[in-house]
Design an enzyme around this catalytic site. Sequence first.
Site, PDB file in Angstrom:
ATOM      1  N   HIS A  69       0.905  -1.210   0.017  1.00  0.00           N
ATOM      2  CA  HIS A  69       0.146  -0.026  -0.032  1.00  0.00           C
ATOM      3  C   HIS A  69       0.970   1.398   0.183  1.00  0.00           C
ATOM      4  O   HIS A  69       1.889   1.291   0.660  1.00  0.00           O
ATOM      5  CB  HIS A  69      -0.862   0.025   1.276  1.00  0.00           C
ATOM      6  CG  HIS A  69      -1.675   1.560   1.551  1.00  0.00           C
ATOM      7  ND1 HIS A  69      -1.250   2.185   2.495  1.00  0.00           N
ATOM      8  CD2 HIS A  69      -2.527   2.063   0.836  1.00  0.00           C
ATOM      9  CE1 HIS A  69      -2.055   3.089   2.590  1.00  0.00           C
ATOM     10  NE2 HIS A  69      -2.733   3.387   1.402  1.00  0.00           N
ATOM     11  N   SER A  70       0.539   2.162  -0.712  1.00  0.00           N
ATOM     12  CA  SER A  70       1.141   3.624  -1.011  1.00  0.00           C
ATOM     13  C   SER A  70       2.817   3.230  -1.057  1.00  0.00           C
ATOM     14  O   SER A  70       3.195   2.655  -2.084  1.00  0.00           O
ATOM     15  CB  SER A  70       0.788   4.312   0.411  1.00  0.00           C
ATOM     16  OG  SER A  70       1.308   5.702   0.093  1.00  0.00           O
TER      17      SER A  70
END
Length: 348
Positions: free
Chosen positions: A122-123
Amino acid sequence: AFCTERGVQLEDGVTIACRIYGDVSQPMESIDAFVCLHGFMDNAGSFDRMAPLLIERDSARVVFALDCSGHGQSSGKSSLDSANSIVSSQRGSTVYVFQSYVLELCEAINALGIDRFTLVGHSMGGGLASIIAAALPTRVKRLVLIDTFGAWSSSPDQCVKELRESVEFEAKPSKPFKTLEEAAEHRAKKNMVGTMQVEDAMLLATRGTVAVPDGFVWNYDPYLKRQNPLRFSEEQICAFFRAIACPTLVIWTRDGLYGKLADSLMGRLLSHFALLSTLLSLLLHLIALTGKFPPLLKRGLTFADRLRMFYALPLFTVVRMETGGHHVHIREPEETCRVVEQFFKENT
């Protein structure tokens, strides 16, 4: 789902904390391993809602959520996390760069005895995951990127400015919060993109804070906030993406980090050629007058190029979700897992 904790001591002295969901008593060769990497200033707790749902689908699955160095319950490189009560600003030489993160995470994965695995990021964790997938093409069997375009890159005209900012950086004391709830409220308010529910931020605060005499502080290495003076170039980042040899799912959200850009590239603005032509003309005039490319527009066009590359790469599947924000795997874990499971079904 059953959850355990394990720490992995690395050669450089850093300890990587790992939150493990699932039955680890089964033989490693029979485990369907998932390695999950969190975003910048987050921690492994961000997968507390998604991981149990993944395991429900298949009892052979075991999810290993790692805290990157300096985050969560992993140790920091400077040994100056917020719990050490820094009383004044400090100028040290500690720096966190993607190259080190990748090497540390690969060492931790090896130490955990994981051979082949599905990689979820994520990210910032997605940027790291894309590079790890390129580095370990025979071991990463599936890649899931959640609301990320990959690692940030730098151009030659940025490197001097970023180096100067890095040299001048001062590690500052962390502000204590009276209660855990107050720490979570602050984290929700300071969310990078859009709103974050306090109940969602509590997942991060529960794992990412420690008790001190004055209340609670976020337990991250203050040097995480230092400017990275050693970013990859855009050409290098794109080379990593092209080297990925496994089926890859890219999940965007309309209200996420780059949702508006993704939405525009998927049809909205592409139908308005006259408007785009006018904007391009104004942009060229601006560049001619100032001699500089507006940084925000430059960054936007860089990521537009990456998204176009994702659509062109045969192993990549791009899915846009309507809601969920940047932390869609926390806010909408059921829908996120539904998208992921459909991708697995289509890429078995």
